[in-house]
Design a protein around this motif. Structure first.
Motif, PDB file in Angstrom:
ATOM      1  N   ALA A   1     -54.044  31.586  29.736  1.00 50.28           N
ATOM      2  CA  ALA A   1     -53.834  30.635  28.652  1.00 50.28           C
ATOM      3  C   ALA A   1     -52.375  30.584  28.205  1.00 50.28           C
ATOM      4  O   ALA A   1     -51.648  31.578  28.261  1.00 50.28           O
ATOM      5  CB  ALA A   1     -54.710  31.010  27.457  1.00 50.28           C
ATOM      6  N   ILE A   2     -51.962  29.402  27.748  1.00 43.83           N
ATOM      7  CA  ILE A   2     -50.672  29.225  27.087  1.00 43.83           C
ATOM      8  C   ILE A   2     -50.918  29.583  25.625  1.00 43.83           C
ATOM      9  O   ILE A   2     -51.772  28.978  24.972  1.00 43.83           O
ATOM     10  CB  ILE A   2     -50.190  27.754  27.187  1.00 43.83           C
ATOM     11  CG1 ILE A   2     -50.159  27.268  28.628  1.00 43.83           C
ATOM     12  CG2 ILE A   2     -48.859  27.586  26.480  1.00 43.83           C
ATOM     13  CD1 ILE A   2     -49.169  27.954  29.521  1.00 43.83           C
ATOM     14  N   LYS A   3     -50.208  30.555  25.118  1.00 46.36           N
ATOM     15  CA  LYS A   3     -50.409  31.014  23.740  1.00 46.36           C
ATOM     16  C   LYS A   3     -49.336  30.417  22.840  1.00 46.36           C
ATOM     17  O   LYS A   3     -48.147  30.552  23.102  1.00 46.36           O
ATOM     18  CB  LYS A   3     -50.379  32.534  23.695  1.00 46.36           C
ATOM     19  CG  LYS A   3     -51.509  33.158  24.492  1.00 46.36           C
ATOM     20  CD  LYS A   3     -51.300  34.649  24.706  1.00 46.36           C
ATOM     21  CE  LYS A   3     -52.425  35.242  25.507  1.00 46.36           C
ATOM     22  NZ  LYS A   3     -52.335  35.005  26.936  1.00 46.36           N
ATOM     23  N   LYS A   4     -49.781  29.723  21.785  1.00 46.96           N
ATOM     24  CA  LYS A   4     -48.850  29.106  20.844  1.00 46.96           C
ATOM     25  C   LYS A   4     -49.462  29.113  19.449  1.00 46.96           C
ATOM     26  O   LYS A   4     -50.595  28.678  19.266  1.00 46.96           O
ATOM     27  CB  LYS A   4     -48.533  27.677  21.276  1.00 46.96           C
ATOM     28  CG  LYS A   4     -47.482  27.017  20.414  1.00 46.96           C
ATOM     29  CD  LYS A   4     -47.068  25.675  20.964  1.00 46.96           C
ATOM     30  CE  LYS A   4     -45.983  25.068  20.095  1.00 46.96           C
ATOM     31  NZ  LYS A   4     -45.585  23.756  20.584  1.00 46.96           N
ATOM     32  N   ASP A   5     -48.725  29.603  18.500  1.00 48.97           N
ATOM     33  CA  ASP A   5     -49.163  29.645  17.098  1.00 48.97           C
ATOM     34  C   ASP A   5     -50.523  30.314  16.940  1.00 48.97           C
ATOM     35  O   ASP A   5     -51.359  29.871  16.154  1.00 48.97           O
ATOM     36  CB  ASP A   5     -49.195  28.241  16.495  1.00 48.97           C
ATOM     37  CG  ASP A   5     -47.825  27.573  16.487  1.00 48.97           C
ATOM     38  OD1 ASP A   5     -46.815  28.277  16.328  1.00 48.97           O
ATOM     39  OD2 ASP A   5     -47.773  26.336  16.643  1.00 48.97           O
ATOM     40  N   GLY A   6     -50.765  31.354  17.724  1.00 49.99           N
ATOM     41  CA  GLY A   6     -52.009  32.111  17.627  1.00 49.99           C
ATOM     42  C   GLY A   6     -53.214  31.428  18.258  1.00 49.99           C
ATOM     43  O   GLY A   6     -54.340  31.876  18.080  1.00 49.99           O
TER      44      GLY A   6
END
Length: 55
Positions: free
Chosen positions: A23-28
Motif C-alpha cells: 500500500a501507498i501510505k499517506k496521512d495514516g
C-alpha cells in the motif's frame, strides 16, 4: 486468530483491495496507488479497469 493482510483502498470511490505490504501510505491511510493517494488531482486513473474511482 486470522491475520489481516489486505484492505480496501482509502479512496472513497475506489473498489481496489490493497495488500498492507504494498500500500501507498499517506496521512495514516492506505491507498492502492499514487493517483488515489493524491486524490486524482490531475484526473489520473488508478489503472484498474473495474474501478469506478476515476470515471
Amino acid at each position: 486468530m486470522p491475520t489481516v493482510t489486505g484492505m480496501k483502498c482509502a479512496c472513497e470511490s475506489c473498489l481496489c483491495v490493497v495488500s498492507l505490504e504494498d500500500a501507498i501510505k499517506k496521512d495514516g491511510k492506505l491507498y492502492c496507488c499514487e493517483a488515489c493517494a493524491n486524490g486524482h488531482t490531475s484526473g489520473e486513473t488508478c489503472g484498474q479497469s473495474a474501478c469506478s474511482c476515476c470515471s
